[in-house]
Design an enzyme around this catalytic site. Structure first.
Site, PDB file in Angstrom:
ATOM      1  N   ARG A   1      -5.132   6.893   6.390  1.00 41.32           N
ATOM      2  CA  ARG A   1      -4.735   5.503   6.603  1.00 41.32           C
ATOM      3  C   ARG A   1      -3.292   5.452   7.092  1.00 41.32           C
ATOM      4  O   ARG A   1      -2.408   6.071   6.505  1.00 41.32           O
ATOM      5  CB  ARG A   1      -4.888   4.759   5.268  1.00 41.32           C
TER       6      ARG A   1
ATOM      7  N   PHE B   1     -11.335  -3.218  -3.566  1.00 35.00           N
ATOM      8  CA  PHE B   1     -10.473  -2.282  -4.282  1.00 35.00           C
ATOM      9  C   PHE B   1     -10.997  -2.193  -5.712  1.00 35.00           C
ATOM     10  O   PHE B   1     -11.225  -3.216  -6.366  1.00 35.00           O
ATOM     11  CB  PHE B   1      -9.010  -2.735  -4.249  1.00 35.00           C
TER      12      PHE B   1
ATOM     13  N   TYR C   1       4.558  -4.883  -3.830  1.00 30.21           N
ATOM     14  CA  TYR C   1       5.213  -3.604  -3.521  1.00 30.21           C
ATOM     15  C   TYR C   1       4.737  -3.008  -2.205  1.00 30.21           C
ATOM     16  O   TYR C   1       5.141  -1.914  -1.853  1.00 30.21           O
ATOM     17  CB  TYR C   1       5.066  -2.588  -4.665  1.00 30.21           C
ATOM     18  N   LYS C   2       3.879  -3.727  -1.501  1.00 28.90           N
ATOM     19  CA  LYS C   2       3.434  -3.232  -0.203  1.00 28.90           C
ATOM     20  C   LYS C   2       4.303  -3.874   0.888  1.00 28.90           C
ATOM     21  O   LYS C   2       5.462  -3.517   1.043  1.00 28.90           O
ATOM     22  CB  LYS C   2       1.945  -3.546  -0.028  1.00 28.90           C
TER      23      LYS C   2
ATOM     24  N   ASP D   1      -7.958 -11.842  -3.293  1.00 28.20           N
ATOM     25  CA  ASP D   1      -6.957 -10.807  -3.546  1.00 28.20           C
ATOM     26  C   ASP D   1      -6.211 -10.589  -2.227  1.00 28.20           C
ATOM     27  O   ASP D   1      -6.826 -10.209  -1.217  1.00 28.20           O
ATOM     28  CB  ASP D   1      -7.682  -9.535  -4.009  1.00 28.20           C
TER      29      ASP D   1
END
Lengths: 440, 440
Positions: free
Chosen positions: A399, A142, A245-246, A220
């Site tokens: 996705r 990322f 927040y995922k 990560d």
């Protein structure tokens, strides 16, 4: 077409059966999802739960509104970063008091990267060897992870002899790079689950390999926490960061978390040494003396409202094992893929030019599936317009994320029916879907 | 005592008259303050407003709950940091698009300190002079500011020849230090209003003096923003940071802000180069390329819930001038001080051993008054138990803050009556007030 009706009926029967057998099925009712929406973007932003909604009202109206400044004591705001950290620790196989919730994942990455470099430099000085100057990562990590190394490098390289360098390689070359350049690598920094294709690194094997070369590891866990079983302590991981927040459903921009192995805490130095990381913050001393525990990673005053909402969202995980979440995630992932394949197979191949852009086996990827398509952006917009909220990742990836807490197998079938139909009929070519004016 | 009754009546009449003449009096009704509380701690945590409460419900239930991920576009979450930044810009005399809301004040300080050092090093290289290695600050600056310099120093000094040093001096010695050591000072970093005694620095004069010596200035506006008129652009201030949970009433741990003079933005490099500071964050490029504008200070995903609440709280300032806020703040401050002095004067001097620990003139200090007392902690606790919420700052300071938006002059009189009575009768010596078990 009769064959398609038969197939749809068969798949529906299968989906209903899977729902009935699903031990997590009832958790969907804990969420406040909008009507007529299939939300397969929980891997980008998890949805609102009843608990989170109630806590938002409580922290704003009761705690801030009525108790005002005294909430730092009476509602224990001061310990919220460790309270939340300990809830997350259980989900990632970390020992108590080795995880703290604070700042963003990017800021935490900076703290830990810097701390790792300082530890590595100290080790080199003790060993009378050259300082290691490489951070090894992956080209398609990322971007923020790579950017943070670049930013730290620019800062450190101004006026010094030792140049910090980012070495980003293809995923397949990571092991070889460790073997070949190990003595020059200070930190191996990888994302456990790739954000685009869901590829999963072998965290244990890579950690072991890195350690054998004297390399510190920083993982990560943005796309792992709360959905993939992890054993940070057992795998002797040095550092990790993650976001909430995922799959943890903490709310938009909810604070990140940081993990440090207990054995590293005593000698750790992180440069964002704000007052809340001080041993005695309220003594207002002139010189920084870090807290002994994981609190040393705190910097400024945390966003209490956002962190409280996250705290409430995490309570849902108290009674659930991550293995169960993973099992259901694989089942959802697998069933969705199978529905898409079976539906497409019942039409002519030219009607379904979606190309799988990830490992073919659901158990070999994170809680997502990715398809490559030249019009992935427009397909994603068309899906959203028909109630299937997925996301697009530049340049050409669609996705679909599988959050096991609030998705049912019937949702998978419906999403697969809509997706295949949009691609087959080319409904995504309507002008409103083609204009790329969205930011996410 | 009759004389005291007469005095109290006179002061009450005066307070009521001041209330009537106060153009800001009606704003109190915009806040949701608890009953029977006089809140003189808005300088630590501003209270909840109706607008903030309503927005909290909206951002959680409507935006996150119903619009989910699409809120980044439809509710413009993506631009919230600049939207909020521009509202703050108006309050501190900054040009549009030179202020951004993000992270905490401490993290922003780190970004700007680092950026200032990089600029200073570049200037030295261009001029072929020695790099400047000192950050000049004040011994009794808020500790986090000093700690951040210390943390940055530890990071930069590992393995480099150039040693970054914090030079912290007494307030009275700042000018002399600039004069004497100017050529070695990279950055002058000061807090505009001192957190303990409310002393105000002459921002314009010190900025000019520093600039004359080639020093960059970084002002911490934590105790100034929203209550003291500021003219950052006009004074050619280079950098500033501030917090939003004090006089701006943004909520507990609301995100901080950062200001950079427009002329410095093109060459600025800040090391916390997260994805949202990238020129094109959603292109997910491998290499960091900073945004052109103030967005380059963004790092990770912002705490949307906390920032939205702040955004709503700021709307109240749209129709108010900071000069009016300052005028009322001085009047409240002055009236409170005068009430305390007059009440104390009506008793024997030994009954009132509160010592003023700040400038005697209300217009010469920030929006607060500080008293020194060996039992300041216990007095603060006793005040709170009687509904006057003030705060204590180690080791012996009682701090009373005057937020002009929600305090009335009658509140000032009542607070003064309770404070003087507690000190006179030594009610603070009750055991529950003496045990120091509170964190704030």
């Amino acid at each position: 077409m009769p064959s398609n009706h038969k197939l749809a009926a068969d798949l529906l029967a299968k989906a209903k059966k899977l729902n009935q057998e699903d031990p997590l099925a009832s958790f969907k009712s804990e969420f406040l999802l909008p009507q007529n929406v299939i939300y397969v973007d929980g891997n980008s932003l998890g949805p609102l739960s009843k608990a989170a909604k109630n806590r938002a009202v409580e922290v704003v109206e009761q705690q801030w509104g009525n108790s005002l400044i005294s909430s730092w004591n009476v509602h224990d705001w001061i310990n919220l970063p460790t309270t939340v950290g300990n809830k997350i620790a259980k989900l990632i196989g970390a020992a108590p008091n080795t995880v703290i919730c604070c700042d963003s994942i990017s800021v935490n990455l900076f703290k830990l990267l810097s701390a790792a470099l300082l530890l590595s430099a100290k080790q080199a000085a003790d060993d009378k060897t050259d300082a290691r100057t490489l951070i090894l990562s992956q080209k398609d990590n990322f971007p923020t992870d790579l950017y943070m190394v670049q930013g730290l490098g620019q800062l450190l390289n101004s006026g010094t002899q030792t140049k910090l360098e980012l070495m980003s390689v293809d995923s397949k070359d990571i092991t070889r790079s460790i073997e070949e350049h190990g003595h020059r690598i200070a930190v191996l920094m990888l994302t456990h689950v790739n954000f685009r294709n869901g590829d999963i690194h072998d965290l244990q094997a890579l950690t072991e390999l890195a350690h054998a070369k004297g390399i510190l590891v920083l993982w990560d866990l943005a796309h792992s926490a709360g959905v993939l079983p992890l054993a940070l302590e057992e795998c002797e991981v040095d550092f990790a960061v993650g976001c909430t927040y995922k799959y943890l459903n903490g709310g938009p921009g909810a604070p990140g978390f940081a993990y440090v192995a207990e054995r590293l805490l005593p000698d750790l130095q992180q440069p964002l040494s704000g007052w809340l990381g001080h041993k005695k913050p309220f003594d207002f001393e002139h010189d920084y003396e870090k807290a002994a525990g994981i609190e040393q990673l705190l910097c400024g005053t945390p966003s209490i409202i956002s962190m409280s909402v996250l705290d409430a969202a995490l309570d849902m995980f108290e009674t659930i094992s991550v293995s169960d979440l993973r099992a259901k995630s694989i089942a959802l992932n697998d069933f969705f893929q199978s529905c898409v394949e079976q539906i497409n197979a019942s039409y002519s191949p030219s009607d379904s030019p979606l190309v799988l852009a990830c490992n073919e086996q659901a158990q070999m990827r994170g809680s997502q599936i990715s398809y490559k398509h030249p019009h992935a952006y427009a397909i994603c917009q068309a899906l959203i317009s028909e109630g299937v909220i997925s996301d697009f990742r530049s340049p050409d990836i669609l996705r679909i994320g599988f959050s096991p807490l609030f998705l049912h197998f019937t949702d998978m079938l419906n999403a697969a029916l809509i997706l295949t139909s949009i691609v087959r009929t080319k409904r995504y070519t309507q002008p409103q879907f083609l204009i790329k004016n969205k930011v996410t």
